[in-house]
Scaffold this motif. Structure first.
Motif, PDB file in Angstrom:
ATOM      1  N   SER A  39       0.769  -1.357   0.199  1.00 54.68           N
ATOM      2  CA  SER A  39      -0.176  -0.229  -0.305  1.00 54.68           C
ATOM      3  C   SER A  39       0.618   1.863   0.090  1.00 54.68           C
ATOM      4  O   SER A  39       1.457   1.486   0.261  1.00 54.68           O
ATOM      5  N   ARG A  40       0.277   1.895  -0.466  1.00 57.12           N
ATOM      6  CA  ARG A  40       1.238   3.410  -0.956  1.00 57.12           C
ATOM      7  C   ARG A  40       0.970   4.813   0.674  1.00 57.12           C
ATOM      8  O   ARG A  40       2.197   5.501   0.700  1.00 57.12           O
ATOM      9  N   ASP A  41       0.353   3.629   1.198  1.00 56.18           N
ATOM     10  CA  ASP A  41       0.144   4.849   2.457  1.00 56.18           C
ATOM     11  C   ASP A  41       0.410   4.447   4.085  1.00 56.18           C
ATOM     12  O   ASP A  41       0.519   4.770   4.718  1.00 56.18           O
ATOM     13  N   TYR A  78       0.565  -5.503   5.208  1.00 54.20           N
ATOM     14  CA  TYR A  78       1.288  -4.301   4.793  1.00 54.20           C
ATOM     15  C   TYR A  78       1.252  -3.953   3.040  1.00 54.20           C
ATOM     16  O   TYR A  78       0.650  -3.330   1.804  1.00 54.20           O
ATOM     17  N   THR A 124      -1.239  -4.434  -0.692  1.00 55.18           N
ATOM     18  CA  THR A 124      -2.506  -4.175  -0.882  1.00 55.18           C
ATOM     19  C   THR A 124      -3.702  -5.102  -1.666  1.00 55.18           C
ATOM     20  O   THR A 124      -3.267  -5.950  -1.605  1.00 55.18           O
ATOM     21  N   GLN A 125      -4.541  -4.273  -1.086  1.00 53.97           N
ATOM     22  CA  GLN A 125      -5.527  -4.865  -0.564  1.00 53.97           C
ATOM     23  C   GLN A 125      -6.048  -5.068  -1.673  1.00 53.97           C
ATOM     24  O   GLN A 125      -6.472  -4.662  -2.674  1.00 53.97           O
TER      25      GLN A 125
END
Length: 231
Positions: A162-164, A208, A210-211
């Motif tokens: 995920s980028r966040d 962590y 990406t979903q």
């Protein structure tokens, strides 16, 4: 002590080569002693005895005990890179590379259980002792942390993570797993510590990842006829 045939010792290049081999042999033994007894436990006397050399003979290859300790730290870092970092570069960028780095890191720690990790023992010895040895240790550990940071950023770029996320937090948690492994396996000698470290890594990465986005269901258009049929 390393010996070469006497007929070769008259040649300057052979003399230089002999000196390099002797120096390398001294460093190998010094690294072994430092891993077991700590960098501060490394003495010229013990090293000379192990090498079957005089103290002056050991000093001839290193300007001081501190110079010897610094060279030991550099040798450890070089071997760490060769065993953990560089082989991992063969893996694809992103999570495959990060997984390789962690797995190889764990493997190295398991090998070091019988002796010790210079990075970990050095941090204990020099955490509050300023000087060149501490500076070298900090620079090398920071270089490894930077490599982990870059690898995680690549996993973000490939869309696997995920980028966040907070990259610094993930690096912190990876280090926590390694420190726990070293503590439980070396100090407490708890069986299964390696498996726990790997399980912790797998769970950490899963949190962590990406979903996948939920697939959109096609809209259902309810006609008046269908509505009446449903009543």
């Amino acid at each position: 002590m390393i010996a070469l045939p006497s007929h070769l010792l008259d040649h300057p290049k052979q003399l230089m080569r002999k000196g390099e081999l002797t120096r390398a042999a001294i460093l190998d033994v010094a690294l072994e002693l430092s891993s077991r007894d700590g960098l501060e436990g490394l003495t010229i006397g013990v090293l000379a005895e192990k090498m079957k050399m005089s103290k002056s003979g050991v000093f001839a290859h290193f300007g001081s005990r501190e110079d010897l300790q610094i060279e030991v730290v550099r040798l450890y870092h070089q071997r760490f890179e060769q065993e953990v970092f560089y082989p991992s570069l063969a893996e694809a960028r992103g999570l495959p590379r990060l997984e390789s780095m962690f797995t190889r890191w764990v493997k190295l720690v398991t090998v070091e259980i019988a002796l010790g990790c210079i990075y970990i023992s050095g941090a204990v010895e020099y955490d509050d002792r300023p000087g060149e040895i501490r500076d070298q240790l900090v620079a090398m550990v920071q270089a490894w942390r930077t490599a982990l940071h870059r690898c995680i950023q690549q996993a973000i770029d490939t869309g696997e993570v995920s980028r966040d996320i907070d990259i610094g937090q993930l690096v912190y948690e990876l280090y926590g797993l390694i420190l726990s492994l070293h503590h439980d396996a070396r100090f407490l000698k708890i069986p299964g510590s390696v498996d726990r470290a790997q399980a912790g890594f797998n769970r950490l990465i899963a949190s962590y990842r990406t979903q996948p986005k939920p697939s959109k269901q096609p809209a259902v258009i309810v006609t008046p006829t269908a509505a009446r049929a449903a009543i």
